[in-house]
Design a protein around this motif. Structure first.
Motif, short mmCIF file in Angstrom:
data_model
loop_
_atom_site.label_atom_id
_atom_site.label_comp_id
_atom_site.label_asym_id
_atom_site.label_seq_id
_atom_site.Cartn_x
_atom_site.Cartn_y
_atom_site.Cartn_z
N ARG A 1 0.83 -1.20 0.00
CA ARG A 1 0.00 0.00 0.00
C ARG A 1 0.87 1.26 0.00
O ARG A 1 0.53 2.26 -0.62
CB ARG A 1 -0.91 0.01 1.23
CG ARG A 1 -1.89 1.17 1.19
CD ARG A 1 -2.56 1.37 2.51
NE ARG A 1 -1.57 1.46 3.59
CZ ARG A 1 -1.89 1.64 4.85
NH1 ARG A 1 -3.15 1.71 5.20
NH2 ARG A 1 -0.95 1.72 5.78
N GLY B 1 3.54 1.65 -1.45
CA GLY B 1 4.18 1.83 -2.75
C GLY B 1 5.69 1.87 -2.63
O GLY B 1 6.25 1.71 -1.55
N HIS C 1 -3.82 -4.92 -3.48
CA HIS C 1 -2.65 -4.05 -3.60
C HIS C 1 -1.66 -4.59 -4.61
O HIS C 1 -0.52 -4.15 -4.67
CB HIS C 1 -1.96 -3.88 -2.23
CG HIS C 1 -2.75 -3.04 -1.28
ND1 HIS C 1 -3.03 -1.70 -1.51
CD2 HIS C 1 -3.34 -3.34 -0.11
CE1 HIS C 1 -3.74 -1.23 -0.49
NE2 HIS C 1 -3.95 -2.20 0.37
#
Ligand SMILES: Cc1cc2nc3c(=O)[nH]c(=O)nc-3n(C[C@H](O)[C@H](O)[C@H](O)COP(=O)(O)OP(=O)(O)OC[C@H]3O[C@@H](n4cnc5c(N)ncnc54)[C@H](O)[C@@H]3O)c2cc1C
Lengths: 279, 657
Positions: free
Chosen positions: B21, B23, B109
């Motif tokens: 999440r 990134g 995700h």
């Protein structure tokens, strides 16, 4: 809670004589004690020699080692040195002893690292004996000798403090960790039936003029801690807010005296710290 | 950064979700089993953990929240009574649902775990970090033993993880005594029609019940029969269930930075006994802390790993300590079966030292009121530690001994050679309710205690006596072993001491603790005699008991003895022997035992912390059936209320500092 300040005796590249003016200023600024740390394999002044120099230019401030790595020293000579300093300073010495954390110091001094706890326990008793018996001179001026503090975090260290010292000196960290240790020291005092109550001392690093210098000094000093050095460096107190909060937190958990150790060998640090502590 | 996550359990999946999440980093998950291959029942979360999970990932938490079963009671069943404790909010979820929610969010995700894929040491090439979430048998932890310095402790009890086809109303403990020994069930609901049902017992009861070779089916039937009353027809289920011993795992280090860095999370790093139900909680908290640290230090793995370890070690260590206390409680819970229902319940709630009287008072005032009544002689509503207690002819107005409570004298030496230091009194002086008589034995002839203990006098010292010719420290000369003449004389000195105390106090305490003369006979570390006063515990007790009997004959008041129930040193007195000692004291007319520890030798390892002597005191009180006084890091009224209310002690020595 009383607040003391460390001498700049273990900061590489310092002017070795800086600690003389530092000591004078610290006393004028109202700090209650001057502290020294001990580390053999590092560019640092011998702790009792540093305190002796400070003693010569001060008259009220307490002189405290936190801690001298006792097992590295011959007990008779250490007792003698401490008694001499106590006499010279008219009873201002508090002698903190511990086993230290670095094997290299033991290798350098040729002392068996595995026997360190046992040696320290015996040493505490022997030092007191010398101070009381006067067979080895001089006699300290403090009745029965200077107060003794013990550092360390093992069950044996707490027991040692309660049986043979007058108090405990914590190795650093958040107030919560100090409080945990204090509970154990008090339990030890009660357990062995030692009269009175333990003095509780603590320490932390500060540096106010240059946060980067604080960081690089602590990283260097704690290189032996490997990847954890950065963490210790991050805990250095570099702002007024951090210091004020830290002092308040220690006060709340019942610390008797907190000694703030320097990381920057500049005289202005004394005044900067005083202006925060005395606010 | 490319991260390999080993293991698709709660730790590995939750970490991957949080990492993906945020990134930035590339995460790949490896799980040796196929999806949904997991087995097991429900896992428990406290309100605190749920709040943290909600803060960690809102979406995932919402899904979890829907699947949770919540309750707020703990029911404690014994054959003759049941107590329901209120105000204990907890929640549980099916392990399968938890993993499928975590797996779904991983997919959302963009992470699809590599199922049925082993990831072993040697497979790390091309990755910047290996997150070892591979459970208790972690191959990654075992690959680098010198880095992680792990230590495994196998618990003595046996347990089996079963299921129950019924939703219980809350956390439930069921205690079933059998002729072979006590069995207990730890049970809690985790779905509309299912509960976890873990059965635990001691090794002796396990063997005596002939469960050693039992098949899964036999264990199941055994459980159903054993708990038939409680189950009332409900069926138990098994799922590859077998009788196991729990293993507590601790690791000194949780990461290494040599080569491709490796970090341990969850069960791979540490475990905590199931009786405080926190393995999954700890695993997920680890995962969140690690993800957090990696996000804070995106370019500095070492700092991230240090931050993770420094943040997680202390709370995990605290949990493990509490879990060990809890495990120890269940090992010895059969001792507690005679406690009144409310006291038993309160004792169970306070087993791990994390919950005190004040906490229970807040969550269930009714229970605390009942606990106070049980402690009170006339069953009046009362605060446990402030209730009176009468032992023999002595009235203790409260259960507190020491400052602000029952006034006990400093130790008074029964003879000149029994003094620890020259100015130690040998005569009763001042106003005391209780008088302590001692003979310092090998610890005699020292300097005053203000400047340190056990420092022999330089001049004016005297010969010290002890069970065997041992020096207390390297600075002491060896003590002289007692001759039969000495034995007669010392008995006489104690008798004289008792006579001298008559009229001055109602309680007399004989000191047989902490390495003093009588103690030097009791501890195997200091008694090496080969006459009738050395050898077995019975023989080592012969002299102390002779003193006690002689004193009992002349002392009309209440008689107490203090002794070290553990030496906190290798080769010291065993728990069974300590119970034997207390029983023998009671059989010789002792009405109160003060439980102390250590001191037989000068260097020992006392586990100092709040209430560190309480487990020993409790064992002695309940097994030897003798009233017990105990101290040891107990400083507040709350500490005293917890100790007395739970039936661990009758009287509490409150700190002098
Ligand atoms: C009787 C009992 C009761 C319990 N009750 C509770 C409770 O009530 N509440 C609670 O919170 N916890 C409870 N637990 C603990 C809980 O089961 C664990 O603590 C938790 O599952 C740990 O999560 P983890 O992700 O660290 O490890 P695990 O769940 O063990 O996951 C490890 C995963 O790694 C995989 N794996 C291992 N090696 C490799 C490899 N080389 N390559 C690829 N994959 C690999 C395994 O297949 C597994 O899926 C209980 C435990 C027991 C024994």
């Amino acid at each position: 809670m009383r607040v003391g300040i460390g001498l700049p005796s273990a900061i590489p590249g310092r002017d070795p004589r800086l600690l003389i003016d530092w000591a004078r200023q610290a006393e004028e600024a109202g700090f209650t004690s001057l502290g020294v740390i001990d580390r053999v394999t590092y560019d640092s002044s011998e702790p009792l020699v540093a305190l002796a120099a400070a003693a010569a230019v001060t008259s009220r401030i307490r002189l405290v080692s936190m801690v001298i790595i006792g097992p590295l020293h011959n007990s008779v000579l250490l007792a003698r040195q401490a008694a001499s300093l106590d006499a010279l300073s008219e009873g201002r010495l508090t002698l903190g002893l511990g086993v230290g954390a670095r094997r290299e110091d033991y290798e350098a001094a040729g002392v068996d690292y595995r026997r360190r706890g046992h040696i320290l326990t015996q040493q505490l008793a022997r030092i007191r004996d010398h101070w009381e018996d006067g067979r080895v001179g001089p006699l300290p001026v403090s009745a029965g000798g200077p107060d003794l503090l013990v550092g360390g975090a093992s069950p044996a260290a707490f027991l040692r403090a309660a049986r043979l010292a007058d108090g405990y000196v914590h190795g650093g960290g958040p107030a919560r960790s100090f409080a945990g240790a204090a509970t154990k020291v008090k339990a030890a005092w009660e357990d062995v039936g030692r009269p009175g109550s333990p003095q509780l001392w603590a320490q932390a690093y500060f540096g106010l003029s240059d946060a980067e210098a604080v960081n690089s000094y602590l990283l260097d000093y704690y290189r032996f801690a490997g990847p954890f050095a950065q963490r210790i460096a991050d805990a250095g107190l570099t702002t007024a807010t951090q210091l004020t909060n830290f002092i308040r937190a220690y006060e709340e958990v019942g610390c008797d005296e907190l000694v703030l150790l320097p990381t920057i060998a500049e005289l202005s640090e004394v005044e900067r710290l005083a202006s925060i502590v005395n606010r | 950064m490319k991260i390999a996550v080993v293991g698709g359990g709660p730790a590995g999946l939750y970490f991957s979700v949080l990492m993906a999440r945020s990134g930035g980093h590339h995460v790949e998950v490896f799980e040796r089993n196929p999806p949904n291959a997991t087995y097991g029942w429900g896992v428990v979360f406290s309100e605190g953990t749920l709040t943290e999970l909600a803060g960690g990932h809102g979406g995932l938490f919402e899904d979890l929240d829907k699947a949770l079963v919540r309750w707020s009671t703990i029911s404690i069943h014994r054959p003759e009574d049941t107590v329901r404790v209120t105000g204990q909010p907890f929640a549980a979820i099916d392990r399968k649902s938890l993993l499928s929610i975590l797996g779904r969010w991983a997919l959302l995700h963009g992470i699809s775990p590599n199922y049925e894929t082993e990831f072993q040491p040697g497979d790390e090439m091309g990755f910047d970090l290996v997150v070892a979430a591979d459970g208790i048998n972690s191959a990654w932890r075992r690959r680098f033993p010198e880095t992680f310095q792990s230590e495994e402790r196998v618990h003595p009890t046996r347990y089996i993880w079963l299921g129950l086809e019924q939703a219980l109303s809350g956390f439930t403990f069921v205690f079933e005594p059998t002729p072979a020994g006590l069995f207990q069930a730890h049970a809690y609901p985790y779905g509309p029609e299912e509960s976890t049902f873990i059965v635990e017992t001691t090794e002796e009861a396990f063997q005596a019940s002939e469960l050693a070779g039992a098949t899964e089916e036999q264990s199941l039937r055994f459980g159903e029969k054993l708990f038939a009353n409680f189950l009332a027809g409900a069926r138990l289920r098994s799922n590859r269930s077998q009788w196991l011993r729990f293993v507590t795992l601790r690791s000194q280090r949780w990461f290494r930075t040599e080569g491709v860095p490796v970090v341990l999370v969850g069960d791979a790093a540490h475990t905590a006994h199931f009786s405080i139900g926190s393995g999954t909680k700890l695993a997920m908290e680890d995962a969140a802390a690690l993800a957090d640290a990696l996000v804070s230090y995106p370019h500095d793995i070492t700092s991230a790993l240090v931050t993770y370890e420094v943040n997680r070690q202390p709370p995990v260590a605290r949990f493990q300590e509490a879990a060990l206390d809890s495990a120890r409680y269940f090992e010895r819970v059969s001792n507690l079966m005679e406690l009144p229902a409310s006291t038993f319940a309160f004792n169970l709630l306070t087993r791990s030292g994390r919950v005190s009287y004040l906490d229970v008072e807040r969550s269930d005032p009714g229970l605390v009121a009942e606990v106070g009544r049980s402690a009170s002689p006339d069953r009046r509503l009362a605060v446990p530690a402030l209730t009176p207690l009468t032992l023999g002819g002595t009235l203790f107005r409260t259960r507190l001994v020491g400052p602000g409570g029952f006034a006990l004298s400093e130790p008074i030496a029964v003879s000149l050679d029994g003094r620890r230091f020259p100015l130690q009194p040998t005569k009763v002086d001042g106003d005391w309710e209780g008088i302590v008589l001692t003979h310092a034995g090998p610890r005699a002839s020292c300097r005053p205690p203000e400047s340190g203990l056990d420092r022999p006098l330089l001049t004016g010292g005297w010969e010290t006596i002890a069970a065997s010719p041992i020096s207390y420290t390297a600075l002491h000369s060896a003590s002289r072993p007692l001759t039969s003449g000495d034995i007669e004389r010392v008995i006489g000195d104690f008798v004289e001491g008792a006579r001298g105390a008559a009229g001055n106090a109602t309680l007399l305490v004989i000191d047989a603790a902490q390495g003093n003369l009588l103690a030097s006979f009791i501890s195997p570390l200091t008694n090496h005699r080969d006459d009738e006063y050395g050898g077995s515990i019975g023989a080592r007790l012969r002299f102390p008991l002779a003193v006690i009997s002689a004193v009992r004959d002349v002392w009309d008041g209440t008689l107490a003895v203090r002794f070290s129930a553990s030496d906190f040193a290798r080769g010291g007195i065993s728990e069974d022997d300590a119970v034997h000692v207390a029983r023998a004291f009671a059989a010789h007319g002792v009405e109160l035992v003060e439980v102390c520890g250590g001191g037989a030798v000068a260097e020992y390892e006392p586990p100092y912390r709040r209430g560190y002597l309480l487990p020993l005191a409790s064992t002695i009180r309940l097994r030897a059936k003798v009233p017990v006084l105990v101290g040891g890091g107990l400083n507040t009224l709350d500490d005293a209320n917890t100790a007395v209310g739970s039936g661990r002690a009758d009287l509490v020595r409150v700190g002098t500092v």
